[in-house]
Design a protein around this motif. Structure first.
Motif: not given
Length: 115
Positions: A22-37, A99-107
Motif C-alpha cells: 500500500r505504501a509503495v503503490q500510493s506513491r505511484h500514479d501507475s497501473v503497474f503493480p509497484w507494491g507487489t514488485f 522474474v529478473t529482479a527477483g532472481v538477481a536479488a536472490a543471487f
C-alpha cells in the motif's frame, strides 16, 4: 517447534507485505503493480541472504517471513488484470522485470553472505 517458527515469521511477513504494498503503490500514479514488485524482490533478497544461514533462521525468516511477505498469486492476478485492461506491454514488463529482479536479488543476497 519448526511450525512455530514459520507461524511467527508469517505473522510479521503478511502485514509487512500489505503495508509495504500500500505504501509503495500510493506513491505511484501507475497501473503497474509497484507494491507487489517491491515486496517480491525484497523477499528474494532476504531469501538469498538466508541461503547459508542456520536452519532455525531459515524457517523463521525464509519460510515464515518471506513466505508471507512475497506473493506469487497477487503477482499473477495483477499481471492478468493488466493484460485484461489492455496494458499488455506493462503486463509483459511486470513478468520480465519481476522474474529478473527477483532472481538477481536472490543471487545478490547469497553473494552478500559469502563476503
Amino acid at each position: 517447534m519448526n511450525w512455530l517458527l514459520v507461524v511467527c515469521g508469517a505473522m510479521v511477513g503478511a502485514p509487512l507485505r500489505y503495508l509495504t504494498d500500500r505504501a509503495v503503490q500510493s506513491r505511484h500514479d501507475s497501473v503497474f503493480p509497484w507494491g507487489t514488485f517491491t515486496v517480491n524482490v525484497a523477499g528474494c533478497l532476504v531469501l538469498g541472504l538466508l541461503t547459508g544461514a542456520a536452519t532455525h533462521l531459515q524457517l523463521l525468516l525464509g519460510t515464515g517471513l518471506c513466505g508471507a511477505l512475497t506473493t506469487y498469486s497477487t503477482f499473477s492476478y495483477e499481471t492478468l488484470r493488466l493484460a485484461e485492461s489492455g496494458a499488455r506491454l506493462q503486463a509483459a514488463l511486470n513478468v520480465a522485470v519481476s522474474v529478473t529482479a527477483g532472481v538477481a536479488a536472490a543471487f545478490a543476497g547469497a553473494a552478500l553472505t559469502r563476503m
